[in-house]
Design a protein around this motif. Structure first.
Motif, mmCIF file in Angstrom:
data_model
loop_
_atom_site.group_PDB
_atom_site.id
_atom_site.type_symbol
_atom_site.label_atom_id
_atom_site.label_comp_id
_atom_site.label_asym_id
_atom_site.label_seq_id
_atom_site.Cartn_x
_atom_site.Cartn_y
_atom_site.Cartn_z
ATOM 1 N N THR A 37 1.048 -1.076 0.045
ATOM 2 C CA THR A 37 0.028 0.085 0.044
ATOM 3 C C THR A 37 0.948 0.940 0.010
ATOM 4 O O THR A 37 1.681 1.401 0.963
ATOM 5 C CB THR A 37 -0.990 0.054 1.030
ATOM 6 N N ASN A 74 0.674 -6.224 -7.145
ATOM 7 C CA ASN A 74 -0.224 -5.023 -7.340
ATOM 8 C C ASN A 74 0.680 -3.868 -6.621
ATOM 9 O O ASN A 74 1.183 -3.949 -5.641
ATOM 10 C CB ASN A 74 -1.451 -5.507 -6.697
ATOM 11 N N PHE A 75 0.028 -2.854 -6.795
ATOM 12 C CA PHE A 75 0.157 -1.498 -5.786
ATOM 13 C C PHE A 75 -1.255 -1.254 -5.345
ATOM 14 O O PHE A 75 -2.078 -1.124 -6.125
ATOM 15 C CB PHE A 75 0.734 -0.306 -6.535
ATOM 16 N N THR A 76 -1.479 -1.148 -4.123
ATOM 17 C CA THR A 76 -2.643 -0.508 -3.563
ATOM 18 C C THR A 76 -2.553 0.843 -3.408
ATOM 19 O O THR A 76 -1.772 1.355 -2.708
ATOM 20 C CB THR A 76 -2.905 -1.212 -2.169
ATOM 21 N N ASP A 77 -3.248 1.529 -4.282
ATOM 22 C CA ASP A 77 -3.299 3.054 -4.423
ATOM 23 C C ASP A 77 -4.408 3.589 -4.185
ATOM 24 O O ASP A 77 -4.555 4.873 -4.138
ATOM 25 C CB ASP A 77 -2.418 3.548 -5.503
ATOM 26 N N THR A 97 0.947 8.897 -4.291
ATOM 27 C CA THR A 97 1.144 7.515 -4.616
ATOM 28 C C THR A 97 2.084 7.331 -5.665
ATOM 29 O O THR A 97 2.721 6.338 -5.653
ATOM 30 C CB THR A 97 -0.577 6.852 -5.108
ATOM 31 N N THR A 101 4.975 5.035 -5.302
ATOM 32 C CA THR A 101 5.418 3.782 -5.805
ATOM 33 C C THR A 101 6.592 3.777 -6.459
ATOM 34 O O THR A 101 7.112 2.663 -6.492
ATOM 35 C CB THR A 101 4.302 3.868 -7.039
ATOM 36 N N ARG A 121 -1.985 -1.156 -10.619
ATOM 37 C CA ARG A 121 -2.722 -0.228 -9.509
ATOM 38 C C ARG A 121 -3.797 -0.461 -9.564
ATOM 39 O O ARG A 121 -4.737 -0.427 -10.398
ATOM 40 C CB ARG A 121 -2.279 1.342 -9.985
ATOM 41 N N THR A 123 -6.396 1.428 -8.574
ATOM 42 C CA THR A 123 -7.036 2.724 -9.321
ATOM 43 C C THR A 123 -7.384 2.392 -10.720
ATOM 44 O O THR A 123 -8.253 2.836 -11.213
ATOM 45 C CB THR A 123 -6.721 4.097 -9.144
ATOM 46 N N GLU A 124 -6.612 1.797 -11.495
ATOM 47 C CA GLU A 124 -6.804 1.448 -12.858
ATOM 48 C C GLU A 124 -7.770 0.105 -13.104
ATOM 49 O O GLU A 124 -8.092 0.005 -14.432
ATOM 50 C CB GLU A 124 -5.381 0.755 -13.495
#
Length: 460
Positions: A37, A74-77, A97, A101, A121, A123-124
């Motif tokens: 995150t 993943n990236f939790t953004d 973010t 990142t 990410r 949000t994507e």
């Protein structure tokens, strides 16, 4: 193509057994690992799964061929911690973010970690999450209430809790879960929640809101790797509730018991024998250690010395020993062409549930036998002794003989005068510059350590 004759065995959390790894499709091996995150620098504990699954990724590429392996992390953004950081700092969420990142990628690169094939990410992938939530409602596994959507644990009661080895009834008895009036069962967890105007939000059939934490990994792994794939990894702190909830969502959306076949979890990290915490003053980010002069390659070797399923203790002593080992190995392999592949014993140790401690023992054997080419190929395979990782070891060449002589003379004088303040001053300055001071009757030896900074010797 890789060397398919190596049999990989992995400890599968799902079955509590060490199993032979058999991919669904040997020419399309797929792995998903839960990533960070992104609201701050990655701490040392965050780096452990990165290094562990980087080693597994390297092994899979070796065995099945680099082009046949897909690794997604993943990236939790989108997260309340990020929202809080934005509110406190007055900076836009996207800016925070994007910066954190990139910090993560830079810091993990310093530890020799290869970048995964996909780094989605959250949000994507909001539309994919909304579609999956909608599908779960249609199948009777979720319900909307007061702008929230919740997963109905009762709809999956037979299987929920299998990964972490708990029953739903036990969980409810010991639950410290948020009791909300709109929950049918205290264990039901959030798939979607409403957003106020000052928080990030997306339009959905249930109003403007944002996803819960668990749904993102289900939606992204489905999108990138399909409804069933080979390996799912992460720290064992994620086993419950995160991974348990991912399994519930994905299996219910898929309509069967398929999702990830092998589940791997790494143990946690300690510092000098204690749990890492800000209150104990032993909380380090990876960047802290790099800035203190610990090379990324040294940090990586310390990590690899402990099996991933055992708690790992970061100590300064281990770092110093790892540094000495790497200096020795680098001296031995300078100007040498690596062998065509890693030594068979190294591959065998790694194929046995990522026994990196056993691998390091094999590297020591190769070094002791003087097999520089085998050592170099085997170390490179593990992400060690590479040219990119070696700048620290070459280091600035500083002639320390004059400093050694001045300390030796100061000591001789102090023996006569019994006045040791100058000796103490020089020793403290050398230690501060990152030198180890070795004094004996024969003389003085100054040995550069991990954080050696020759600039600090100026004017002594």
């Amino acid at each position: 193509m890789g060397t398919m004759d190596i049999e990989i065995k992995l400890q599968n959390t799902k079955t509590r057994k060490k199993e032979v790894f058999e991919p669904i499709n040997a020419s399309d091996v797929r792995m998903y690992v839960c990533g960070p995150t992104v609201y701050d620098r990655a701490h040392l504990g965050n780096a452990r799964p990165v290094v562990v699954f980087d080693v597994l990724y390297r092994l899979l590429r070796e065995v099945y061929g680099a082009g046949e392996v897909t690794y997604a992390r993943n990236f939790t953004d989108v997260d309340d911690k990020i929202n809080a950081r934005a509110a406190a700092s007055g900076r836009p969420i996207g800016e925070i973010t994007a910066e954190t990142t990139q910090w993560f990628l830079d810091d993990m690169g310093e530890l020799g970690a290869l970048q995964p094939n996909h780094m989605p990410r959250a949000t994507e992938y909001i539309p994919q999450m909304v579609a999956m939530i909608d599908d779960l409602i249609a199948k009777g596994h979720a319900y909307a209430a007061e702008g929230h959507v919740l997963f109905a644990v009762d709809s999956w009661k037979e299987s929920y809790g299998k990964l972490s080895g708990r029953s739903v009834d036990d969980m409810i008895a010991g639950a410290r879960v948020e009791v909300a009036p709109y929950k049918k069962n205290p264990m039901d967890f959030v798939l979607w929640k409403p957003s106020s105007d000052d928080l990030p939000g997306w339009d959905s059939p249930w109003g403007r809101g944002r996803p819960g934490w668990h749904i993102e990994c289900s939606a992204m792994s489905y999108e990138l790797l399909g409804e069933t794939f080979d390996i799912h990894g992460g720290g064992n702190d994620l086993m419950f509730p995160h991974h348990e909830n991912e399994i519930a969502q994905s299996c219910c959306a898929n309509g069967d018991d398929s999702f990830a076949r092998y589940w791997l979890h790494n143990e946690m990290l300690q510092v000098e024998g204690k749990k890492m915490s800000k209150s104990l003053g032993n909380f380090f980010t990876v960047r802290d250690l790099l800035d203190q002069g610990y090379p990324g390659e040294v940090i990586r070797l310390v990590f690899l010395q402990t099996h991933y399923r055992k708690p790992m203790d970061w100590t300064d002593k281990k770092a110093k020993e790892a540094e000495a080992t790497l200096r020795k190995w680098r001296a031995l392999t300078t100007g040498i062409e690596p062998a065509s592949s890693a030594a068979a014993a190294v591959l065998a140790a790694l194929a046995d549930d990522l026994n990196t401690a056993g691998v390091i023992a094999e590297l020591h054997k190769l070094a002791a036998a003087g097999d520089a080419a085998g050592l170099l190929a085997s170390a490179n395979f593990l992400g060690l002794l590479t040219d990119e990782m070696g700048a620290w070891a070459a280091g600035p060449s500083v002639d320390l003989s004059g400093y050694e002589e001045s300390l030796f003379k100061a000591r001789q004088k102090a023996m006569e005068t019994k006045e040791f303040s100058e000796v103490d001053r020089l020793k403290a300055a050398f230690v501060e510059a990152g030198l180890e001071v070795r004094m004996s009757k024969a003389g003085v030896e100054l040995v550069p350590g991990a954080g050696f900074n020759p600039a600090k010797l100026e004017g002594l």
